[in-house]
Design a protein around this motif. Structure first.
Motif, PDB file in Angstrom:
ATOM      1  N   LEU A   1      12.975  -7.508 -31.385  1.00 18.36           N
ATOM      2  CA  LEU A   1      13.795  -6.280 -31.719  1.00 18.36           C
ATOM      3  C   LEU A   1      14.649  -6.093 -30.272  1.00 18.36           C
ATOM      4  CD1 LEU A   1      14.465  -3.720 -33.234  1.00 18.36           C
ATOM      5  CD2 LEU A   1      12.468  -2.663 -32.113  1.00 18.36           C
ATOM      6  N   HIS A   2      13.957  -6.332 -28.843  1.00 16.33           N
ATOM      7  CA  HIS A   2      14.694  -6.197 -27.942  1.00 16.33           C
ATOM      8  C   HIS A   2      15.428  -7.425 -27.528  1.00 16.33           C
ATOM      9  CE1 HIS A   2      15.631  -5.083 -23.491  1.00 16.33           C
ATOM     10  NE2 HIS A   2      14.890  -6.306 -23.288  1.00 16.33           N
ATOM     11  N   SER A   3      14.896  -8.565 -27.429  1.00 14.76           N
ATOM     12  CA  SER A   3      15.706  -9.760 -27.018  1.00 14.76           C
ATOM     13  C   SER A   3      16.516 -10.153 -28.108  1.00 14.76           C
ATOM     14  CB  SER A   3      14.534 -10.888 -26.773  1.00 14.76           C
ATOM     15  OG  SER A   3      14.049 -11.216 -27.914  1.00 14.76           O
ATOM     16  N   ARG A   4      16.501  -9.999 -29.061  1.00 18.92           N
ATOM     17  CA  ARG A   4      17.518 -10.853 -30.059  1.00 18.92           C
ATOM     18  C   ARG A   4      18.292  -9.592 -30.851  1.00 18.92           C
ATOM     19  NH1 ARG A   4      13.189 -15.045 -32.768  1.00 18.92           N
ATOM     20  NH2 ARG A   4      13.114 -16.481 -30.537  1.00 18.92           N
ATOM     21  N   PHE A   5      17.902  -8.717 -31.001  1.00 20.87           N
ATOM     22  CA  PHE A   5      18.684  -7.440 -31.739  1.00 20.87           C
ATOM     23  C   PHE A   5      19.285  -6.359 -31.026  1.00 20.87           C
ATOM     24  CE2 PHE A   5      15.877  -9.300 -34.920  1.00 20.87           C
ATOM     25  CZ  PHE A   5      16.429  -9.446 -35.678  1.00 20.87           C
ATOM     26  N   GLY A   6      19.055  -6.496 -29.620  1.00 15.91           N
ATOM     27  CA  GLY A   6      19.451  -5.481 -28.414  1.00 15.91           C
ATOM     28  C   GLY A   6      18.980  -4.405 -28.513  1.00 15.91           C
ATOM     29  N   ALA A   7      18.001  -3.864 -29.089  1.00 15.23           N
ATOM     30  CA  ALA A   7      17.568  -2.670 -28.726  1.00 15.23           C
ATOM     31  C   ALA A   7      16.738  -2.534 -27.787  1.00 15.23           C
ATOM     32  CB  ALA A   7      16.303  -2.219 -29.963  1.00 15.23           C
ATOM     33  N   LYS A   8      16.706  -1.602 -27.116  1.00 18.90           N
ATOM     34  CA  LYS A   8      16.043  -0.788 -25.817  1.00 18.90           C
ATOM     35  C   LYS A   8      14.353  -1.151 -25.904  1.00 18.90           C
ATOM     36  CE  LYS A   8      19.677   2.134 -24.494  1.00 18.90           C
ATOM     37  NZ  LYS A   8      19.995   3.786 -24.080  1.00 18.90           N
TER      38      LYS A   8
ATOM     39  N   GLY B   1      11.793  -5.022 -46.232  1.00 19.08           N
ATOM     40  CA  GLY B   1      11.485  -4.938 -44.708  1.00 19.08           C
ATOM     41  C   GLY B   1      12.441  -4.334 -43.858  1.00 19.08           C
ATOM     42  N   ILE B   2      11.960  -4.227 -42.671  1.00 19.53           N
ATOM     43  CA  ILE B   2      13.219  -3.430 -42.025  1.00 19.53           C
ATOM     44  C   ILE B   2      14.529  -4.115 -41.556  1.00 19.53           C
ATOM     45  CG2 ILE B   2      12.154  -4.050 -39.588  1.00 19.53           C
ATOM     46  CD1 ILE B   2      12.458  -0.989 -38.879  1.00 19.53           C
ATOM     47  N   VAL B   3      14.201  -5.738 -41.574  1.00 16.81           N
ATOM     48  CA  VAL B   3      15.362  -6.373 -41.299  1.00 16.81           C
ATOM     49  C   VAL B   3      15.594  -7.600 -42.501  1.00 16.81           C
ATOM     50  CG1 VAL B   3      15.612  -6.186 -38.860  1.00 16.81           C
ATOM     51  CG2 VAL B   3      14.023  -7.771 -39.846  1.00 16.81           C
ATOM     52  N   THR B   4      14.424  -7.783 -43.142  1.00 14.89           N
ATOM     53  CA  THR B   4      14.361  -8.803 -44.241  1.00 14.89           C
ATOM     54  C   THR B   4      15.287  -9.936 -44.074  1.00 14.89           C
ATOM     55  OG1 THR B   4      15.712  -7.678 -45.625  1.00 14.89           O
ATOM     56  CG2 THR B   4      13.337  -7.213 -45.783  1.00 14.89           C
ATOM     57  N   LEU B   5      16.138 -10.361 -45.149  1.00 16.63           N
ATOM     58  CA  LEU B   5      16.799 -11.583 -45.280  1.00 16.63           C
ATOM     59  C   LEU B   5      17.760 -11.796 -44.234  1.00 16.63           C
ATOM     60  CD1 LEU B   5      17.424 -11.714 -49.284  1.00 16.63           C
ATOM     61  CD2 LEU B   5      15.687 -12.677 -48.040  1.00 16.63           C
ATOM     62  N   ILE B   6      18.632 -10.720 -43.804  1.00 19.05           N
ATOM     63  CA  ILE B   6      19.479 -11.110 -42.698  1.00 19.05           C
ATOM     64  C   ILE B   6      18.686 -11.574 -41.309  1.00 19.05           C
ATOM     65  CG2 ILE B   6      21.122 -10.101 -40.943  1.00 19.05           C
ATOM     66  CD1 ILE B   6      22.338  -8.399 -43.423  1.00 19.05           C
ATOM     67  N   ALA B   7      17.770 -10.758 -41.063  1.00 20.08           N
ATOM     68  CA  ALA B   7      16.963 -10.989 -39.815  1.00 20.08           C
ATOM     69  C   ALA B   7      16.346 -12.591 -40.092  1.00 20.08           C
ATOM     70  CB  ALA B   7      15.787 -10.195 -39.691  1.00 20.08           C
ATOM     71  N   LEU B   8      15.905 -12.711 -41.278  1.00 16.27           N
ATOM     72  CA  LEU B   8      15.126 -14.157 -41.395  1.00 16.27           C
ATOM     73  C   LEU B   8      16.140 -15.378 -40.887  1.00 16.27           C
ATOM     74  CD1 LEU B   8      13.300 -14.932 -44.573  1.00 16.27           C
ATOM     75  CD2 LEU B   8      14.848 -16.569 -43.575  1.00 16.27           C
TER      76      LEU B   8
ATOM     77  N   ALA C   1      16.912   2.037 -34.902  1.00 18.90           N
ATOM     78  CA  ALA C   1      17.692   1.950 -35.963  1.00 18.90           C
ATOM     79  C   ALA C   1      19.102   1.300 -36.007  1.00 18.90           C
ATOM     80  CB  ALA C   1      17.801   3.551 -36.571  1.00 18.90           C
ATOM     81  N   ALA C   2      19.856   1.782 -34.932  1.00 13.81           N
ATOM     82  CA  ALA C   2      21.067   1.165 -34.843  1.00 13.81           C
ATOM     83  C   ALA C   2      21.018  -0.423 -34.753  1.00 13.81           C
ATOM     84  CB  ALA C   2      21.798   1.862 -33.624  1.00 13.81           C
ATOM     85  N   ALA C   3      20.193  -0.712 -33.754  1.00 14.36           N
ATOM     86  CA  ALA C   3      20.151  -2.323 -33.742  1.00 14.36           C
ATOM     87  C   ALA C   3      20.042  -3.268 -34.726  1.00 14.36           C
ATOM     88  CB  ALA C   3      18.895  -2.467 -32.600  1.00 14.36           C
ATOM     89  N   VAL C   4      19.072  -2.421 -35.882  1.00 20.25           N
ATOM     90  CA  VAL C   4      18.840  -3.502 -37.112  1.00 20.25           C
ATOM     91  C   VAL C   4      19.916  -2.908 -38.229  1.00 20.25           C
ATOM     92  CG1 VAL C   4      16.642  -3.832 -36.473  1.00 20.25           C
ATOM     93  CG2 VAL C   4      17.006  -1.717 -37.718  1.00 20.25           C
ATOM     94  N   GLY C   5      21.023  -2.373 -37.978  1.00 21.34           N
ATOM     95  CA  GLY C   5      21.844  -2.012 -38.937  1.00 21.34           C
ATOM     96  C   GLY C   5      22.606  -3.273 -39.154  1.00 21.34           C
ATOM     97  N   ASP C   6      23.063  -3.371 -40.666  1.00 19.31           N
ATOM     98  CA  ASP C   6      23.610  -4.583 -41.126  1.00 19.31           C
ATOM     99  C   ASP C   6      24.901  -5.013 -40.372  1.00 19.31           C
ATOM    100  OD1 ASP C   6      21.663  -5.240 -43.072  1.00 19.31           O
ATOM    101  OD2 ASP C   6      22.507  -3.719 -44.487  1.00 19.31           O
ATOM    102  N   ASP C   7      25.642  -3.853 -40.216  1.00 17.32           N
ATOM    103  CA  ASP C   7      26.908  -4.346 -39.413  1.00 17.32           C
ATOM    104  C   ASP C   7      26.641  -4.881 -38.111  1.00 17.32           C
ATOM    105  OD1 ASP C   7      25.747  -1.611 -38.740  1.00 17.32           O
ATOM    106  OD2 ASP C   7      28.041  -1.130 -38.394  1.00 17.32           O
TER     107      ASP C   7
END
Length: 278
Positions: free
Chosen positions: A149-156, A36-43, A227-233
């Motif tokens: 993606l916007h509210s929790r991961f900071g993407a525009k 998935g695009i974020v899978t376990l970390i996002a979970l 893409a940057a917002a869902v980077g592992d780092d």
């Protein structure tokens, strides 16, 4: 990102399953073979955020009746006006592209849902984010992820950020058909290749006949930002306060951005070799 008003949409490629079951917690027995695009970390992120301030219990989920996409989503004009129809349009375009690249291409239906549902890869909830299941060759998408993606991961956010997410998951379907899904070791090269494939589609999207003109620099910026917002780092820094490269599953923000850019610059799937996307 404007669709051609007279483009015919094929709503049969997307199914709205409505809302059923509970959400907010860990899904039981979830095995995401395609990534998935974020899978376990996002979970973990979503689970923690959903349970702050409610005593640790899951929030009630309202049941949502499924939409009749065949009636609602007929043309590109509908795709410009409705989020669900936009999903249909993007899916149509992405699969239209891959049909020209993979001999005997088999369509993968996208399932829209809210709450939770069972899949061939196990039980899924909105907590896992969008994902591709190779067991039933379907893409699963809870539209609430785009808000997260916007509210929790900071993407525009924005329409093309959504298109990037969908194209990434269909990149996993292409990998499955081409037998390129990683089965052991690090999943990072597999995920970066899906990002690269998303960029390849973006480069060729206008040729699928669904869009008025090639995507603008603003459109591409939305994809790169997502893409940057869902980077592992980025995710680890926001949730843990530290970064552990050894535990990366999808790649750093820089790697994900570079992979998409590589695909977009080349426009050729052959230039998305996993060995070169590390």
């Amino acid at each position: 990102m404007d669709f051609r008003d007279d483009a015919d949409l094929d709503s049969s490629q997307v199914e709205d399953a409505g809302g059923g079951g509970g959400g907010g917690g860990f899904p039981g027995g979830m095995v995401i073979g395609g990534g998935g695009i974020v899978t376990l970390i996002a979970l973990v992120v979503v689970f923690v955020l959903n349970n702050i301030g409610d005593g640790g219990g899951s929030r009630p989920v309202q049941r949502r009746p499924p939409s009749n996409l065949a009636q609602e989503c007929r043309t590109g004009k509908d795709a410009d006006q409705s989020e669900k129809c936009r999903v249909v349009g993007v899916v149509n375009s992405v699969q239209g592209y891959w049909r020209t690249q993979i001999s005997g291409y088999r369509q993968a239906k996208t399932i829209l849902y809210s709450g939770s549902l069972r899949t061939a890869c196990g039980a899924a909830s909105s907590a896992v984010g969008p994902f591709y299941c190779p067991g039933d060759q379907r893409v699963y998408l809870d539209l609430s992820f785009f808000d997260q993606l916007h509210s929790r991961f900071g993407a525009k956010g924005g329409p093309f950020a959504q298109a990037y997410v969908i194209a990434h998951e269909y990149g996993h379907h292409a990998q499955h058909l081409l037998s390129q899904l990683g089965s052991s070791g690090s999943s990072v090269p597999t995920e970066l290749q899906a990002d690269c494939y998303a960029g390849v589609w973006a480069k060729n999207a206008v040729d699928t006949g669904f869009y008025e003109k090639p995507f603008t620099s603003t459109d591409i910026a939305e994809a790169l930002d997502a893409a940057a917002a869902v980077g592992d780092d980025r995710i680890q820094s926001r949730t843990r306060g530290r970064v552990d490269p050894e535990s990366f599953t999808h790649g750093s923000s820089k790697q994900r951005v570079n992979a998409f850019q590589q695909g977009y610059k080349s426009g050729k799937p052959a230039d998305c070799d996993q060995s070169e996307l590390r």
